[in-house]
Design an enzyme around this catalytic site. Structure first.
Site, PDB file in Angstrom:
ATOM      1  N   CYS A  18      36.295  75.682  46.734  1.00 13.40           N
ATOM      2  CA  CYS A  18      35.877  77.068  46.910  1.00 13.40           C
ATOM      3  C   CYS A  18      36.721  77.979  46.022  1.00 13.40           C
ATOM      4  O   CYS A  18      36.887  79.159  46.303  1.00 13.40           O
ATOM      5  CB  CYS A  18      35.945  77.485  48.380  1.00 13.40           C
ATOM      6  SG  CYS A  18      37.604  77.411  49.069  1.00 13.40           S
ATOM      7  N   ASP A  57      43.261  68.430  60.340  1.00 17.05           N
ATOM      8  CA  ASP A  57      43.591  69.761  59.829  1.00 17.05           C
ATOM      9  C   ASP A  57      45.025  70.071  60.228  1.00 17.05           C
ATOM     10  O   ASP A  57      45.567  69.466  61.154  1.00 17.05           O
ATOM     11  CB  ASP A  57      42.639  70.814  60.404  1.00 17.05           C
ATOM     12  CG  ASP A  57      42.586  72.065  59.554  1.00 17.05           C
ATOM     13  OD1 ASP A  57      41.665  72.183  58.720  1.00 17.05           O
ATOM     14  OD2 ASP A  57      43.465  72.938  59.701  1.00 17.05           O
TER      15      ASP A  57
END
Length: 186
Positions: A130, A41
Site C-alpha cells: 500500500c 499481527d
C-alpha cells in the site's frame, strides 16, 4: 476483491495471514472453508478484533490469533519447518516517502523471501503493498527477487490493485497506491 480471490484458494487449506490486522483475509478464508487459519499481527487490539470477527462469523474454532513481529515470526516458523497452503503478506506501508524507496523495496523483497519459505509446494502466496511510492514494476521486481532468494519458483495468477469501491482520482496519482500479486509456488 483481493480477499474474495484469496478466500477462493483456501477451501480445505491451511493459511497464515501475516500482518492480519483485524483478520480480513483470514476470516474470509475460514468462511470459505479453510481448515486452519493463523492470524499474525503485532497489535493485540487488532488481534482481539479479529478474534471477535471470527466468533461472530462462526469460524473461531478454525482460527488462531498470535501476536508477534512479522519478519521474526516468519523466520522462526520456516526454521521450525512450518508450511501453509496459503500465505498472505499484506503489510502496512514500507515506503513512507520518496527517500525511503530503496529501503522499502528491500523490505518487500525480504518479506517475500520469508513468506515464500512458508508456502507448501503447489501452494499460494499473496503479497501486497500500500506504498504509493513503490511503483508496480519496482514492487513486482522486489517480489520476484524475494521468491528467487527463497530458492522458489512459480507463476503469477493475478496482479491487482484496489477494488472498484476505492476509485483512483485522475488528478491524485497517490490514490492508486494498492498493488498485489497472487502467485502459485512450485
Amino acid at each position: 476483491e483481493n480477499r474474495h480471490f484469496v478466500a477462493g484458494l483456501a477451501n480445505g487449506a491451511t493459511m497464515l495471514d501475516v500482518y492480519s490486522y483485524a483478520g480480513g483475509f483470514g476470516i474470509a478464508a475460514a468462511m470459505a472453508g479453510a481448515t486452519r487459519v493463523t492470524c499474525l499481527d503485532r497489535s493485540e487490539s487488532a488481534l482481539a478484533s479479529a478474534a471477535r470477527a471470527a466468533d461472530l462469523n462462526g469460524v473461531a474454532a478454525r482460527c488462531s490469533f498470535e501476536r508477534g513481529e512479522a519478519f521474526a515470526e516468519m523466520e522462526h516458523r520456516a526454521k521450525a519447518g512450518e508450511r501453509y497452503d496459503v500465505v498472505v503478506a499484506d503489510p502496512p506501508s514500507f515506503v513512507k516517502n520518496r527517500k525511503g524507496i530503496k529501503a522499502g523495496l528491500r523490505g518487500y523483497r525480504k518479506m517475500t523471501r520469508l513468506a515464500a519459505a512458508l508456502v507448501a509446494p503447489g501452494g499460494f502466496l499473496f503479497v501486497a503493498s500500500c506504498s504509493h511510492n513503490a511503483e508496480v514494476p519496482a514492487f513486482a521486481e522486489a517480489v520476484s527477487r524475494g521468491i528467487a532468494d527463497a530458492d522458489r519458483s512459480g507463476r503469477i495468477l493475478r496482479a491487482a490493485g484496489a477494488a472498484p469501491d476505492h476509485p483512483n482520482h485522475p488528478a491524485l496519482p497517490e490514490s492508486n497506491y494498492l498493488k498485489s500479486l497472487t502467485l502459485q509456488l512450485d
